[in-house]
Enzyme design. Structure first.
Site, PDB file in Angstrom:
ATOM      1  N   TYR A  84       2.940  32.199  39.076  1.00  0.00           N
ATOM      2  CA  TYR A  84       3.577  33.526  39.055  1.00  0.00           C
ATOM      3  C   TYR A  84       2.493  34.576  39.251  1.00  0.00           C
ATOM      4  O   TYR A  84       1.443  34.516  38.611  1.00  0.00           O
ATOM      5  CB  TYR A  84       4.280  33.766  37.713  1.00  0.00           C
ATOM      6  N   GLU A 111       3.278  38.305  39.876  1.00  0.00           N
ATOM      7  CA  GLU A 111       3.894  39.622  40.137  1.00  0.00           C
ATOM      8  C   GLU A 111       2.816  40.690  40.188  1.00  0.00           C
ATOM      9  O   GLU A 111       1.925  40.723  39.339  1.00  0.00           O
ATOM     10  CB  GLU A 111       4.918  39.958  39.045  1.00  0.00           C
ATOM     11  N   ASP A 166      10.348  46.554  64.716  1.00  0.00           N
ATOM     12  CA  ASP A 166      10.479  45.213  64.154  1.00  0.00           C
ATOM     13  C   ASP A 166      10.074  44.221  65.248  1.00  0.00           C
ATOM     14  O   ASP A 166      10.812  44.006  66.200  1.00  0.00           O
ATOM     15  CB  ASP A 166      11.939  45.026  63.717  1.00  0.00           C
ATOM     16  N   THR A 204       8.653  39.022  61.139  1.00  0.00           N
ATOM     17  CA  THR A 204       8.692  37.727  60.473  1.00  0.00           C
ATOM     18  C   THR A 204       7.388  37.023  60.824  1.00  0.00           C
ATOM     19  O   THR A 204       6.667  37.427  61.746  1.00  0.00           O
ATOM     20  CB  THR A 204       9.872  36.858  60.963  1.00  0.00           C
ATOM     21  N   LYS A 232       8.262  32.936  63.741  1.00  0.00           N
ATOM     22  CA  LYS A 232       8.773  32.750  65.108  1.00  0.00           C
ATOM     23  C   LYS A 232       7.563  32.526  66.026  1.00  0.00           C
ATOM     24  O   LYS A 232       6.906  31.503  65.894  1.00  0.00           O
ATOM     25  CB  LYS A 232       9.624  33.957  65.494  1.00  0.00           C
ATOM     26  N   ARG A 253       7.989  30.490  56.923  1.00  0.00           N
ATOM     27  CA  ARG A 253       9.065  31.493  56.903  1.00  0.00           C
ATOM     28  C   ARG A 253       8.650  32.652  56.010  1.00  0.00           C
ATOM     29  O   ARG A 253       8.242  32.445  54.869  1.00  0.00           O
ATOM     30  CB  ARG A 253      10.356  30.888  56.349  1.00  0.00           C
TER      31      ARG A 253
HETATM   32  C1  LIG Z   1      14.299  41.170  64.946  1.00  0.00           C
HETATM   33  C2  LIG Z   1      14.497  40.443  63.651  1.00  0.00           C
HETATM   34  N1  LIG Z   1      14.300  41.097  62.503  1.00  0.00           N
HETATM   35  C3  LIG Z   1      14.474  40.504  61.317  1.00  0.00           C
HETATM   36  C4  LIG Z   1      14.847  39.187  61.245  1.00  0.00           C
HETATM   37  C5  LIG Z   1      15.148  38.595  59.892  1.00  0.00           C
HETATM   38  O1  LIG Z   1      14.278  37.635  59.520  1.00  0.00           O
HETATM   39  P1  LIG Z   1      14.681  36.624  58.332  1.00  0.00           P
HETATM   40  O2  LIG Z   1      15.629  35.656  58.898  1.00  0.00           O
HETATM   41  O3  LIG Z   1      13.355  36.060  57.930  1.00  0.00           O
HETATM   42  O4  LIG Z   1      15.276  37.457  57.238  1.00  0.00           O
HETATM   43  C6  LIG Z   1      15.057  38.458  62.414  1.00  0.00           C
HETATM   44  C7  LIG Z   1      15.467  37.040  62.341  1.00  0.00           C
HETATM   45  O5  LIG Z   1      16.080  36.488  63.176  1.00  0.00           O
HETATM   46  C8  LIG Z   1      14.880  39.105  63.652  1.00  0.00           C
HETATM   47  O6  LIG Z   1      15.100  38.476  64.808  1.00  0.00           O
END
Ligand SMILES: Cc1ncc(COP(=O)(O)O)c(C=O)c1O
Length: 442
Positions: free
Chosen positions: A62, A64, A208, A234, A237, A243
């Protein structure tokens, strides 16, 4: 081959043998991953080092809080892991501030929204049915429920971003936050244009980069950090990590987050804004094993060999899309600049849903996906999304893309013929056997 399989299974399964049900599930999943062509654009295969870190004893801890400021004792070593992850991530993207604790991409986006917005504020992101993500304002997601979400469409002719449309919508709707980035868009983004639009209306700009992060990391695509107030991603990918999610802020923004009268130094201000929203705002204890695993993945991204990987991912996507076009598949926007493509199946008289099922029977894993201006529901769809990160990790190259396009074509043409699909599946398995999942274990 049998021997290879045995070694691999021992490594993966040794300590699960006492739990028969779970042992069997894991064994089946190893077999599925080994024997199928993984073309889901958001998936990848992590290295054994990333896997080992994710399965390490750091899961017991843990922690935090943040390095040096934890709510628990005994954090001196997990602190080191988190600092390594942060340093490497900053180095990859040229970031000034990073947070490596978000449990997922959705948590990273939620943390940013909650740090920068109030309930009811307007956000403007790419429409879900044109390639945006659930967290960019879908009505079934917190982002569309807590905030007033407006979606920008793609251009009807080009099926690409149209900065005039985005600007007009921004001027009309006055969002507090504009979101760039997508989950199913195959073209480059001009972040300087997004910045101009955001500045024109005094909006904040989030990008994002969950999907193309690995290609941006090696300079194959534009880096949004210099133009955006904040960037999320993320890690699992194209970055090929465990993950999880991350938040980044670039070095070059004069007034990041539009905060003109900063108290103290910039880094402190950004940490106060985002760190405290991730923990304690929306998360509790960080997943220290995953954070260490992120550190390992980031170390791999920093190596020169990752550039070869990223280049091959894109070359494979371009080859696969041109091969499919040669077989009269309609690729949305006519090609790809990144790791994925969207295929419009309308002229093939098959829905995305049926195509996904047929391809799965043939050992090829893809996902059904809406195409821009789709007339079918998200559960049926007119298209599929195909990506090359995972098959590229398995060392497949352009010549394999030619074969994969043939498999896809044959499966779609024979989608109701189980024996043809079965025979493709055995060809797929043979191809996969030539590209073992973890050859180091042989
Ligand atoms: C552009 C985008 N943002 C956010 C996410 C969310 O990621 P997670 O599945 O880890 O919550 C994804 C996942 O497919 C994504 O393609």
């Amino acid at each position: 081959m049998e021997n290879y399989k045995q070694i691999k299974e021992d490594f993966m399964l040794e300590f699960l043998k006492n739990d028969k049900k779970i042992y069997d599930v894991t064994k089946l999943e190893i077999g599925r991953q080994q024997d199928n062509l993984e073309l889901i654009a958001s998936e990848n295969f992590v290295s054994l080092a990333v896997l080992q870190a994710a399965g390490s004893v750091l899961t017991n801890k843990y922690a935090e809080g943040y390095p040096g400021k934890r709510y628990y004792g005994g954090c001196e070593f997990v602190d080191m892991a988190e600092e390594i992850a942060k340093d490497r991530l900053k180095q990859i993207f040229g970031a000034e501030y990073v947070n490596v604790q978000p449990h997922s991409g959705s948590q990273a986006n939620m943390g940013v929204y909650m740090a920068l917005l109030n309930p009811g504020d307007t956000i403007l992101g790419l429409s879900l049915d044109h390639g945006g993500h659930l967290t960019h304002g879908s009505p079934v997601n917190f982002s569309g429920q807590i905030y007033r979400a407006i979606g920008y469409p793609l251009n009807k002719e080009t099926k690409q971003l149209d900065y005039n449309i985005i600007e007009d919508l921004a001027v009309k709707e006055k969002p507090k936050l504009i979101v760039a980035g997508a989950t199913a868009y195959s073209r480059e983004w001009d972040y300087s244009k997004f910045r101009e639009i955001a500045d024109k209306i005094g909006a904040l700009l989030l990008c994002d980069i969950s999907h193309p992060a690995g290609l941006i990391a090696k300079g194959l695509l534009n880096n949004p950090l210099e133009h955006c107030d904040v960037v999320t991603s993320t890690t699992h990918k194209t970055l090929r990590g465990p993950r999880g999610g991350v938040i980044l802020v670039g070095k070059d923004r004069e007034n990041p987050l539009g905060i003109k009268t900063m108290k103290g130094d910039r880094l402190k201000m950004m940490s106060e804004v985002f760190d405290s929203m991730i923990m304690p705002g929306i998360q509790g204890g960080p997943l220290m094993h995953i954070i260490m695993s992120k550190a390992v993945a980031f170390g791999e991204v920093l190596q020169n060999s990752f550039k070869d990987y990223a280049l091959q991912v894109r070359a494979n996507a371009q080859k696969l899309s041109s091969e499919l076009m040669n077989k009269d598949f309609q690729i949305i926007s006519g090609g790809t600049d990144n790791h994925l493509m969207l295929v419009d199946l309308t002229n093939k008289n098959i829905s995305g849903k049926k195509a996904e099922v047929a391809l799965e029977k043939a050992g090829i894993t893809v996902n059904k996906n809406m195409i821009p201006f789709d007339t079918k529901s998200p559960f049926v769809t007119s298209g599929i999304r195909i990506g090359t990160p995972a098959v590229t990790t398995r060392k497949m190259k352009e010549s394999e893309m030619i074969v994969i396009a043939e498999f896809i074509d044959k499966a779609i043409l024979n989608y109701e013929n189980d024996s043809v699909l079965e025979s493709i599946k055995s060809d797929v398995k043979q191809l996969c056997n030539r590209f073992p999942l973890y050859p180091e274990l042989n």
